[in-house]
Design a protein around this motif. Structure first.
Motif, PDB file in Angstrom:
ATOM      1  N   TRP A 118       0.817  -1.214   0.000  1.00 58.43           N
ATOM      2  CA  TRP A 118       0.000   0.000   0.000  1.00 58.43           C
ATOM      3  C   TRP A 118       0.851   1.265   0.000  1.00 58.43           C
ATOM      4  O   TRP A 118       0.451   2.287  -0.582  1.00 58.43           O
ATOM      5  CB  TRP A 118      -0.973  -0.002   1.184  1.00 58.43           C
ATOM      6  CG  TRP A 118      -0.364   0.191   2.545  1.00 58.43           C
ATOM      7  CD1 TRP A 118      -0.019  -0.773   3.434  1.00 58.43           C
ATOM      8  CD2 TRP A 118      -0.038   1.436   3.170  1.00 58.43           C
ATOM      9  NE1 TRP A 118       0.500  -0.232   4.572  1.00 58.43           N
ATOM     10  CE2 TRP A 118       0.506   1.120   4.447  1.00 58.43           C
ATOM     11  CE3 TRP A 118      -0.137   2.770   2.796  1.00 58.43           C
ATOM     12  CZ2 TRP A 118       0.933   2.112   5.334  1.00 58.43           C
ATOM     13  CZ3 TRP A 118       0.279   3.754   3.673  1.00 58.43           C
ATOM     14  CH2 TRP A 118       0.814   3.429   4.930  1.00 58.43           C
ATOM     15  N   ARG A 119       2.008   1.232   0.640  1.00 53.41           N
ATOM     16  CA  ARG A 119       2.858   2.421   0.661  1.00 53.41           C
ATOM     17  C   ARG A 119       3.335   2.786  -0.744  1.00 53.41           C
ATOM     18  O   ARG A 119       3.392   3.963  -1.108  1.00 53.41           O
ATOM     19  CB  ARG A 119       4.054   2.210   1.597  1.00 53.41           C
ATOM     20  CG  ARG A 119       3.669   2.160   3.071  1.00 53.41           C
ATOM     21  CD  ARG A 119       4.870   1.873   3.966  1.00 53.41           C
ATOM     22  NE  ARG A 119       4.490   1.827   5.375  1.00 53.41           N
ATOM     23  CZ  ARG A 119       3.977   0.765   5.970  1.00 53.41           C
ATOM     24  NH1 ARG A 119       3.794  -0.359   5.274  1.00 53.41           N
ATOM     25  NH2 ARG A 119       3.647   0.798   7.249  1.00 53.41           N
ATOM     26  N   GLU A 120       3.669   1.771  -1.523  1.00 54.97           N
ATOM     27  CA  GLU A 120       4.083   2.012  -2.905  1.00 54.97           C
ATOM     28  C   GLU A 120       2.924   2.582  -3.716  1.00 54.97           C
ATOM     29  O   GLU A 120       3.101   3.532  -4.496  1.00 54.97           O
ATOM     30  CB  GLU A 120       4.574   0.700  -3.526  1.00 54.97           C
ATOM     31  CG  GLU A 120       4.986   0.812  -4.985  1.00 54.97           C
ATOM     32  CD  GLU A 120       5.396  -0.530  -5.562  1.00 54.97           C
ATOM     33  OE1 GLU A 120       5.422  -0.649  -6.801  1.00 54.97           O
ATOM     34  OE2 GLU A 120       5.686  -1.453  -4.777  1.00 54.97           O
ATOM     35  N   LYS A 121       1.731   2.036  -3.522  1.00 52.70           N
ATOM     36  CA  LYS A 121       0.557   2.544  -4.222  1.00 52.70           C
ATOM     37  C   LYS A 121       0.275   3.993  -3.817  1.00 52.70           C
ATOM     38  O   LYS A 121      -0.060   4.835  -4.666  1.00 52.70           O
ATOM     39  CB  LYS A 121      -0.663   1.667  -3.911  1.00 52.70           C
ATOM     40  CG  LYS A 121      -0.627   0.281  -4.535  1.00 52.70           C
ATOM     41  CD  LYS A 121      -1.848  -0.520  -4.130  1.00 52.70           C
ATOM     42  CE  LYS A 121      -1.876  -1.888  -4.805  1.00 52.70           C
ATOM     43  NZ  LYS A 121      -2.128  -1.774  -6.265  1.00 52.70           N
ATOM     44  N   ALA A 122       0.414   4.275  -2.531  1.00 52.37           N
ATOM     45  CA  ALA A 122       0.163   5.637  -2.055  1.00 52.37           C
ATOM     46  C   ALA A 122       1.170   6.615  -2.637  1.00 52.37           C
ATOM     47  O   ALA A 122       0.808   7.722  -3.071  1.00 52.37           O
ATOM     48  CB  ALA A 122       0.204   5.668  -0.527  1.00 52.37           C
ATOM     49  N   ALA A 123       2.447   6.231  -2.678  1.00 55.81           N
ATOM     50  CA  ALA A 123       3.492   7.120  -3.179  1.00 55.81           C
ATOM     51  C   ALA A 123       3.298   7.438  -4.650  1.00 55.81           C
ATOM     52  O   ALA A 123       3.655   8.533  -5.107  1.00 55.81           O
ATOM     53  CB  ALA A 123       4.866   6.499  -2.940  1.00 55.81           C
ATOM     54  N   LYS A 124       2.733   6.508  -5.410  1.00 59.62           N
ATOM     55  CA  LYS A 124       2.487   6.762  -6.833  1.00 59.62           C
ATOM     56  C   LYS A 124       1.431   7.843  -7.034  1.00 59.62           C
ATOM     57  O   LYS A 124       1.412   8.513  -8.067  1.00 59.62           O
ATOM     58  CB  LYS A 124       2.053   5.461  -7.528  1.00 59.62           C
ATOM     59  CG  LYS A 124       3.183   4.458  -7.727  1.00 59.62           C
ATOM     60  CD  LYS A 124       2.701   3.219  -8.447  1.00 59.62           C
ATOM     61  CE  LYS A 124       3.851   2.233  -8.670  1.00 59.62           C
ATOM     62  NZ  LYS A 124       3.396   1.003  -9.366  1.00 59.62           N
ATOM     63  N   LEU A 125       0.569   8.023  -6.050  1.00 63.92           N
ATOM     64  CA  LEU A 125      -0.473   9.047  -6.142  1.00 63.92           C
ATOM     65  C   LEU A 125       0.050  10.433  -5.799  1.00 63.92           C
ATOM     66  O   LEU A 125      -0.498  11.442  -6.249  1.00 63.92           O
ATOM     67  CB  LEU A 125      -1.642   8.692  -5.213  1.00 63.92           C
ATOM     68  CG  LEU A 125      -2.408   7.419  -5.559  1.00 63.92           C
ATOM     69  CD1 LEU A 125      -3.386   7.073  -4.451  1.00 63.92           C
ATOM     70  CD2 LEU A 125      -3.143   7.581  -6.889  1.00 63.92           C
ATOM     71  N   GLY A 126       1.096  10.503  -4.974  1.00 68.16           N
ATOM     72  CA  GLY A 126       1.642  11.787  -4.576  1.00 68.16           C
ATOM     73  C   GLY A 126       2.599  11.625  -3.417  1.00 68.16           C
ATOM     74  O   GLY A 126       2.451  10.703  -2.597  1.00 68.16           O
ATOM     75  N   ALA A 127       3.576  12.524  -3.324  1.00 71.74           N
ATOM     76  CA  ALA A 127       4.625  12.386  -2.315  1.00 71.74           C
ATOM     77  C   ALA A 127       4.090  12.482  -0.890  1.00 71.74           C
ATOM     78  O   ALA A 127       4.654  11.889   0.028  1.00 71.74           O
ATOM     79  CB  ALA A 127       5.704  13.442  -2.545  1.00 71.74           C
ATOM     80  N   ASP A 128       2.995  13.233  -0.675  1.00 71.94           N
ATOM     81  CA  ASP A 128       2.449  13.392   0.671  1.00 71.94           C
ATOM     82  C   ASP A 128       1.474  12.287   1.066  1.00 71.94           C
ATOM     83  O   ASP A 128       1.090  12.191   2.237  1.00 71.94           O
ATOM     84  CB  ASP A 128       1.715  14.735   0.794  1.00 71.94           C
ATOM     85  CG  ASP A 128       2.657  15.920   0.830  1.00 71.94           C
ATOM     86  OD1 ASP A 128       3.874  15.712   0.972  1.00 71.94           O
ATOM     87  OD2 ASP A 128       2.174  17.063   0.713  1.00 71.94           O
ATOM     88  N   VAL A 129       1.051  11.470   0.107  1.00 70.83           N
ATOM     89  CA  VAL A 129      -0.027  10.515   0.388  1.00 70.83           C
ATOM     90  C   VAL A 129       0.355   9.481   1.449  1.00 70.83           C
ATOM     91  O   VAL A 129      -0.442   9.205   2.353  1.00 70.83           O
ATOM     92  CB  VAL A 129      -0.523   9.844  -0.905  1.00 70.83           C
ATOM     93  CG1 VAL A 129      -1.598   8.784  -0.597  1.00 70.83           C
ATOM     94  CG2 VAL A 129      -1.095  10.887  -1.864  1.00 70.83           C
ATOM     95  N   PRO A 130       1.564   8.870   1.403  1.00 73.03           N
ATOM     96  CA  PRO A 130       1.878   7.891   2.457  1.00 73.03           C
ATOM     97  C   PRO A 130       1.758   8.470   3.861  1.00 73.03           C
ATOM     98  O   PRO A 130       1.224   7.812   4.768  1.00 73.03           O
ATOM     99  CB  PRO A 130       3.327   7.490   2.136  1.00 73.03           C
ATOM    100  CG  PRO A 130       3.457   7.684   0.664  1.00 73.03           C
ATOM    101  CD  PRO A 130       2.636   8.915   0.377  1.00 73.03           C
ATOM    102  N   ALA A 131       2.239   9.695   4.068  1.00 75.01           N
ATOM    103  CA  ALA A 131       2.108  10.313   5.389  1.00 75.01           C
ATOM    104  C   ALA A 131       0.648  10.573   5.723  1.00 75.01           C
ATOM    105  O   ALA A 131       0.228  10.415   6.873  1.00 75.01           O
ATOM    106  CB  ALA A 131       2.902  11.616   5.440  1.00 75.01           C
ATOM    107  N   CYS A 132      -0.138  10.961   4.712  1.00 76.61           N
ATOM    108  CA  CYS A 132      -1.548  11.276   4.957  1.00 76.61           C
ATOM    109  C   CYS A 132      -2.385  10.037   5.255  1.00 76.61           C
ATOM    110  O   CYS A 132      -3.435  10.138   5.894  1.00 76.61           O
ATOM    111  CB  CYS A 132      -2.132  12.033   3.766  1.00 76.61           C
ATOM    112  SG  CYS A 132      -1.539  13.730   3.605  1.00 76.61           S
TER     113      CYS A 132
END
Length: 265
Positions: A118-132
């Motif tokens: 999921w972290r990889e998927k989140a990072a593909k959406l935007g740099a802030d998404v994993p933290a969010c």
């Protein structure tokens, strides 16, 4: 299902270098306010997205919205009918779209769990998404996707967000960075990193939106123990010792400015 997309702020944002791929290496302290956009979802035959709220009209392509992309990237059954109430300003340095995507990840997690990547998927959406997705104080390195836990001694601190209602795109702000490395984050906890920190994008943002200077000056006159621009702007924040101080400061802001009073998570 209901989830809040918690507003993201950068308590400190140190830009270290411009990379060969056009992105920037940075060090930042992510923090989250206990309020933001609101998302609701119900099971449906297919995915759909309805956008409403004060800033909903700023999102003119719902199907290209990061919420729709987040939903499409995760297993969640036949479909979800999602409603996004957009109460955070767009292009404001608050990670609004990333926070919305993070809320989708949490909703899917509650119903189905998240895939291991999921972290990889989140990072593909935007740099802030994993933290969010996790929406808790942490340190971000690299482009912001490399996260480290940090002792959060500012949880519960009263915070005021103020935006002059001028949208500011991230790209031009980073392009205007002067290229000087002013050093790394320092400190053993969030308070120390905040007090010793800075936002290296402030000068560039000020050159594009001079009204940011007015917001910062207004906040600095309210007794806050720290005042700074968040992210690439134009939203600024101030931290206070008490809710009364924060609320008094909010009442003193210029008519027409967008404000949000809350506490740090």
């Amino acid at each position: 299902m209901r989830e809040t997309a918690y507003a993201k702020i950068n308590l400190a944002l140190h830009v270290r270098r411009r990379r060969d791929d056009g992105y920037h290496d940075l060090e930042t302290v992510f923090a989250f306010v206990d309020a933001g956009d609101e998302l609701t979802a119900r099971a449906a035959e297919r995915d759909s997205l309805r956008v409403m709220g004060e800033f909903g009209s700023a999102l003119d392509n719902p199907f290209g919205n990061i919420v729709a992309k987040a939903l499409a990237s995760l297993p969640h059954g036949p479909g979800w009918a999602v409603t996004l109430e957009k109460t955070l300003p767009v292009a404001a340095g608050l990670g609004g779209g990333s926070a919305d995507a993070g809320a989708i990840f949490r909703m899917v997690e509650a119903q189905f769990g998240l895939p291991d990547n999921w972290r990889e998927k989140a990072a593909k959406l935007g740099a802030d998404v994993p933290a969010c997705v996790e929406s808790r104080a942490c340190i971000g390195r690299g482009t912001g996707t490399e996260l480290e836990q940090v002792s959060n001694d500012l949880a519960g601190s009263p915070v005021l967000l103020v935006n002059p209602r001028v949208p500011l795109a991230t790209g031009p702000v980073f392009q205007g960075w002067d290229g000087k490395d002013r050093g790394p984050l320092e400190g053993d906890n969030v308070r120390e990193m905040t007090l010793d920190g800075r936002n290296d994008l402030e000068p560039s943002a000020l050159s594009l939106v001079p009204q940011i200077a007015d917001v910062l000056a207004a906040l600095r006159s309210t007794g806050a123990w720290v005042t700074r621009m968040s992210g690439s702007g134009a939203t600024c924040f101030a931290l206070y010792d008490s809710p009364d101080q924060r609320d008094g400061a909010r009442a003193a802001m210029a008519p027409g400015w967008w404000t949000l009073a809350g506490v740090l998570r």
